[in-house]
Design a protein around this motif. Structure first.
Motif, PDB file in Angstrom:
ATOM      1  N   ALA A 496      21.180  35.984 -30.837  1.00  8.61           N
ATOM      2  CA  ALA A 496      21.832  34.899 -31.586  1.00  8.61           C
ATOM      3  C   ALA A 496      21.848  33.613 -30.761  1.00  8.61           C
ATOM      4  N   LEU A 497      22.085  33.739 -29.453  1.00 12.10           N
ATOM      5  CA  LEU A 497      22.076  32.574 -28.577  1.00 12.10           C
ATOM      6  C   LEU A 497      20.690  31.930 -28.545  1.00 12.10           C
ATOM      7  N   GLU A 498      19.655  32.750 -28.448  1.00 13.43           N
ATOM      8  CA  GLU A 498      18.287  32.213 -28.418  1.00 13.43           C
ATOM      9  C   GLU A 498      17.974  31.464 -29.714  1.00 13.43           C
ATOM     10  N   SER A 499      18.385  32.027 -30.841  1.00 14.13           N
ATOM     11  CA  SER A 499      18.164  31.347 -32.120  1.00 14.13           C
ATOM     12  C   SER A 499      18.897  30.015 -32.166  1.00 14.13           C
ATOM     13  N   PRO A 542      20.900  38.548 -17.717  1.00 14.65           N
ATOM     14  CA  PRO A 542      20.032  38.763 -18.873  1.00 14.65           C
ATOM     15  C   PRO A 542      20.167  37.709 -19.970  1.00 14.65           C
ATOM     16  N   TYR A 543      21.298  36.985 -20.008  1.00 19.47           N
ATOM     17  CA  TYR A 543      21.449  35.917 -20.988  1.00 19.47           C
ATOM     18  C   TYR A 543      20.538  34.724 -20.689  1.00 19.47           C
ATOM     19  N   CYS A 544      19.815  34.761 -19.574  1.00 19.52           N
ATOM     20  CA  CYS A 544      18.893  33.677 -19.230  1.00 19.52           C
ATOM     21  C   CYS A 544      17.494  33.913 -19.790  1.00 19.52           C
ATOM     22  N   TYR A 545      17.239  35.111 -20.330  1.00 18.90           N
ATOM     23  CA  TYR A 545      15.896  35.465 -20.783  1.00 18.90           C
ATOM     24  C   TYR A 545      15.983  36.129 -22.164  1.00 18.90           C
ATOM     25  N   ASN A 565      17.383  29.456 -19.936  1.00 18.53           N
ATOM     26  CA  ASN A 565      18.565  28.631 -19.686  1.00 18.53           C
ATOM     27  C   ASN A 565      19.264  29.209 -18.470  1.00 18.53           C
ATOM     28  N   THR A 566      20.249  28.506 -17.945  1.00 17.31           N
ATOM     29  CA  THR A 566      21.090  29.061 -16.888  1.00 17.31           C
ATOM     30  C   THR A 566      22.352  29.633 -17.515  1.00 17.31           C
ATOM     31  N   ILE A 567      23.112  30.389 -16.725  1.00 17.55           N
ATOM     32  CA  ILE A 567      24.291  31.067 -17.287  1.00 17.55           C
ATOM     33  C   ILE A 567      25.441  31.016 -16.300  1.00 17.55           C
ATOM     34  N   SER A 568      26.627  30.878 -16.838  1.00 22.79           N
ATOM     35  CA  SER A 568      27.853  30.935 -16.055  1.00 22.79           C
ATOM     36  C   SER A 568      28.947  31.463 -16.962  1.00 22.79           C
ATOM     37  N   ARG A 569      30.079  31.812 -16.396  1.00 22.77           N
ATOM     38  CA  ARG A 569      31.183  32.358 -17.187  1.00 22.77           C
ATOM     39  C   ARG A 569      32.509  31.869 -16.611  1.00 22.77           C
ATOM     40  N   LEU A 570      33.437  31.555 -17.496  1.00 21.92           N
ATOM     41  CA  LEU A 570      34.834  31.354 -17.117  1.00 21.92           C
ATOM     42  C   LEU A 570      35.561  32.634 -17.498  1.00 21.92           C
TER      43      LEU A 570
END
Length: 965
Positions: A496-499, A542-545, A565-570
């Motif tokens: 869903a993020l990629e879309s 894995p959210y980067c690919y 994309n790059t990824i980070s989390r709060l």
């Protein structure tokens, strides 16, 4: 929003009324009507009430919003809303049951629309002066001045339809920041001639010819001069000429289109671009005149000749005279060249939340557009025939007056303040970025026990705070995606993020940050196989690919390519929160805004396990270490504090009070904390630990964290970034980010591996330092932080460069496991202020070693294939070594198992009772197996020295030992 109730004894309030009586069967017997009122002998019924009682809740809400919108527009006819007017419309929002968030959204939308429509009023002088300065700076090729003026011009372009403003703004954007020009075009909802023209140039600069050509047909809709189109086609061929080894065909085509541009006629504003293109085409060593040098060196610099050779100029004569040298003229760009400018659409382009479900707003805006057109005509008539004023010169000031023009004296009874430090006065550098906030508003609201509207209020406020800092956030709410309603699988969220990224035109690269808000019960944390041994790693990488990327990587012969994309989390703790969303997320977001996007780090305080002294030097020798010099304290070595004696006073057995006090002074003065210590996953063991007296003792804990004043924390400790399944007061990560004042945090949520130096294979001539894995990765990440890269980009760039370099020394599976387990937490758009001294030192020390040419950085990843032969359950059920051997199905392992266990006990002190698992492994690629054997995995009952993995070959000889921090 609470619904307006129609049943029972609902009260009648404000402009929308509800009536509980049944009026559908009422039959009127009179013929008298007046003012929408029907009268008979017994009762009077208001037909408005009848109408409203028949409406649905949605229709009532829309009617309420329509009336509120009209009231707001009536109060803001002049574009200004004072306190009295705000109080009045606030009262109306309560009267009409408009939720505060929705009311604020409507007010903001009307304000921004009014700003667009009234943007030219009162700003004629400002626009004229800024344009004059920009024009002069282009003529003199003053790039730094143009960058300085760019922000002001950008603000004008957002609220002005003036053709000159639009032209010069998009010229600078495409020339200096072509990537940003493309992103702005993709995200734009308006049609703008000059944006189309200059984004075509930006696409050519970036080598994206297909997208550039696709824009040409759209220019005709503006009635553009045909010469403008011919000039762009000339640039397309100039780029092809330079990128295809100077093929004569492209040069001929470019020359022909330049001639056509002259014959057809061009906009005067692009004359400089024409001359620059001609110079770049005809001369391999361009020698432009000063007035169009900017276009050669900035706008068309990507089309510069590859070889600096002097070629003979073309002798062919131009069939048409060249365009005139440009002169600044406020009317040189007619408004019909920007007729696509739409105030309503432009207002939406600037939105921080769009109006929805209020269809009537468009009709109101059309009336305001007509008013805008009348003002434009008046403005144009006012400027016709007016010469542009010259540049103002500074008046000569008498010397006596100059002496009095200094800093005014302080007011009486007020102490005189010292002058600020020069370094403090440095303005934060703003890096324009576009990213995605990824969360689930419904799950967040459920955790905090609030409404989703409260979640939106906090997030929208942060988005608004970030806009002036050139940080453009777009909210992707998983709660609005039906596909994710019943899914907890991370792959569905990633798809869903990629879309979302693709549909909204984001650039897919290391420069696009995605920031997850919430823990694993809001957005799932992926669990993927550890490439080093039979285990899984919780990681957001894995959210980067694309979703199947790592599965493909495990199959072998695939490369670790650049990210989507790059990824980070709060992060947040699991389950129901005991705090409120404003105190947690709101406070963190406000702290981000206070930094203005940049974190100043004057010093780094480093704490190291004494047994890893040399490895810690590798981690920190390029950094500006900060420590307190006390002669009697022996715990400081090469700028680092050595542990375990830096412990809290409750550990009296190893406590050195002076060392502790000195360390805390340094921790209170530095901007970054760095740790090379042990960590634990045990409950109640949230700190970092050093080795001493045969065991680990606490060296840094949450109490010490609360006394520090840093903004950045980097740790390579095992479980240093643990948060899933832990309370806030049992997690260093959660405590630092939520109420601890830290904005960026890097660490691992699992055990961090190490190998000895003699087990690494260093290519000849390569600079070698002690340490492995995280001790080589973390200095690269710190280096990129001090380069001033945004945190998300610094983390991902460090992962890529570390892996592609140190895989040749440590082995692919080890280096790949290292980068997968480390994550970034906090705002990925924030950056550490660049420090040239750190950058220079890092390069001189070769924090990132240079590989010989025979070591390909992007070679396919070798795969590690493991098969469990003896698991923990089987080991626990086996009462003797003989029973263990019977369970083993590998005949070769049966023959060596007893000898291997005995040898590991004798040589390494690994008790057979600690044996946790035995695997068979093969390491290699499709070209063949490089090594194979067995892995003995040990897990002790020690909280801090818990794991060891020993590899043996098929003969039982030890080939590698892996320990953990």
């Amino acid at each position: 929003m609470s619904d307006i109730q129609l049943g029972g004894d609902a009260a009648v309030m404000g402009g929308v009324h509800s009536d509980s009586h049944n009026v559908e069967t009422h039959n009127s017997t009179t013929n008298t009507t007046h003012n929408n009122t029907v009268t008979d002998n017994s009762k009077t019924i208001n037909t408005n009430v009848v109408h409203q009682a028949q409406l649905t809740d949605t229709q009532i809400r829309q009617d309420n919003e329509k009336q509120f919108l009209q009231a707001v527009m009536a109060h803001m006819q002049n574009g200004i809303l004072d306190q009295r007017e705000l109080a009045e419309i606030t009262q109306l929002s309560l009267q009409w049951h408009i939720q505060p968030e929705r009311a604020n959204q409507i007010i903001d939308q009307v304000r921004k629309s009014a700003s667009i429509i009234n943007g030219s009023q009162g700003n004629e002088y400002l626009a004229g002066q800024i344009l004059q300065e920009v024009f002069n700076a282009i003529q003199q090729n003053e790039v730094e001045i143009l960058k300085h003026k760019f922000r002001t011009l950008e603000q004008l372009a957002r609220t002005s339809a003036d053709g000159n403003v639009q032209c010069y703004y998009h010229l600078l954007l495409a020339s200096l920041y072509p990537e940003n020009s493309v992103v702005a075009f993709i995200n734009s909802r308006t049609d703008n001639y000059w944006q189309l023209f200059w984004v075509h140039v930006a696409y050519v600069k970036l080598g994206n010819a297909d997208n550039a050509v696709a824009l040409l047909p759209r220019l005709g809709g503006f009635g553009a001069p045909q010469g403008d189109v011919a000039l762009l086609m000339a640039l397309d061929n100039l780029a092809d000429y330079r990128r295809n080894n100077n093929q004569a065909y492209y040069k001929q085509q470019a020359s022909q289109y330049l001639n056509d541009a002259c014959q057809a006629g061009m906009s005067e504003a692009v004359s400089g671009l024409w001359y620059a293109a001609k110079e770049m085409l005809e001369n391999d060593v361009p020698q432009p005149e000063d007035w169009f040098r900017f276009y050669c060196e900035q706008t068309l610099k990507e089309m510069a000749p590859a070889q600096k050779q002097v070629l003979e100029k073309s002798a062919s004569a131009m069939p048409a005279p060249p365009p005139p040298m440009p002169k600044f003229n406020a009317q040189s760009v007619q408004l019909n060249q920007s007729q696509g400018f739409n105030p309503l659409q432009a207002a939406r382009q600037m939105d921080l939340g769009q109006m929805t479900s209020v269809e009537q707003m468009q009709q109101q805006m059309q009336q305001m557009q007509q008013r805008f057109g009348q003002m434009q005509q008046a403005f144009s008539a006012k400027l016709n025939g007016c010469a542009q004023p010259g540049m103002p010169s500074m008046p000569n000031m008498p010397q006596a007056v100059q002496k009095r023009a200094g800093t005014p004296p302080p007011m009486p009874a007020m102490p005189q303040q010292p002058m600020p430090d020069t370094q403090e006065a440095v303005q934060p550098e703003m890096i324009e970025q576009y990213g995605v906030l990824f969360t689930n508003s419904v799950k967040l609201a459920r955790k905090y026990g609030c409404q989703p509207t409260e979640v939106y209020a906090v997030l929208n406020q942060f988005i608004q705070q970030s806009e002036p800092l050139q940080m453009h956030w777009y909210l992707f709410d998983a709660a609005n995606n039906e596909r994710l309603n019943d899914s907890d699988y991370w792959g569905d969220y990633n798809d869903a993020l990629e879309s979302y990224l693709q549909q909204n035109g984001f650039t897919l690269s290391v420069a696009t940050p995605v920031w997850i808000i919430g823990g694993g019960d809001v957005i799932p944390v992926p669990q993927i196989n550890d490439p080093m041994y039979s285990n899984s790693i919780p990681t957001d990488m894995p959210y980067c690919y694309y979703t199947g990327f790592f599965d493909d990587l495990w199959d072998g012969d695939h490369k670790l390519v650049g990210p989507r994309n790059t990824i980070s989390r709060l992060p947040l703790e699991d389950g129901e929160m005991q705090t409120n969303i404003a105190d947690d997320l709101g406070s963190y977001f406000n702290l981000c805004a206070m930094t203005q996007g940049e974190i100043k780090v004057d010093g780094v305080t480093m704490a190291s396990n004494v047994a890893w002294r040399d490895n810690s030097v590798t981690m920190s020798h390029h950094l500006p270490l900060l420590h307190v010099d006390t002669p009697d304290v022996q715990e400081v070595d090469k700028g680092m504090y050595l542990c375990p004696k830096l412990v809290s006073p409750n550990e009296q057995s190893a406590f050195n009070e002076q060392a502790y006090n000195d360390y805390m002074k340094a921790a209170q003065q530095c901007g970054m904390l760095l740790f090379n210590l042990h960590g634990s996953d045990g409950e109640g063991y949230s700190g970092f630990y050093g080795e001493g007296h045969g065991s680990c003792v606490e060296s840094f804990n949450l109490d010490m964290l609360k006394q520090s004043n840093g903004r950045v924390l980097n740790t390579v400790a095992c479980f240093g970034a643990r948060f899933m399944g832990y309370e806030r007061n049992d997690s260093m990560l959660l405590s630092s980010m939520l109420g601890g004042g830290y904005l960026l945090y890097a660490g691992s949520s699992v055990s961090v591996p190490m190998i000895d130096d003699d087990e690494q294979e260093w290519p000849a001539g390569t600079v070698q330092y002690p340490g492995s894995g995280s001790e080589k990765f973390m200095p690269v990440y710190c280096y990129y932080q001090f380069c001033g890269l945004p945190a998300g980009q610094a983390m991902m760039q460090a992962k890529m460069d570390y892996f592609n370099t140190f895989r040749h020394m440590e082995r692919d599976d080890f280096s790949l496991s290292t980068i997968i387990m480390f994550g970034l937490y906090g705002n990925p758009m924030l950056h550490v202020r660049r420090r040239e001294d750190v950058v220079k030192c890092s390069q001189e020390l070769q924090v990132l070693p240079q590989l010989p040419q025979n070591k390909a950085a992007d070679a396919p990843v070798n795969r590690m294939q493991c098969k469990c032969l003896l698991n923990k359950e089987q080991l626990q059920q086996s009462k003797s070594l003989i029973e263990q051997i019977r369970v083993i199905t590998d005949s070769n392992l049966q023959s060596i198992h007893q000898g291997v266990q005995q040898h590991l006990y004798d040589a390494l002190g690994l008790d057979p009772r600690w044996l946790d698992q035995v695997d068979a492994f093969e390491y290699g690629s499709s070209k063949g197996v490089q090594t194979s054997g067995y892995r003995y995995c040990y897990d002790t009952d020690n909280q801090h020295l818990s794991k060891s993995i020993v590899e043996v070959n098929r003969q039982g000889q030890v080939t590698r030992k892996i320990t953990f921090k």
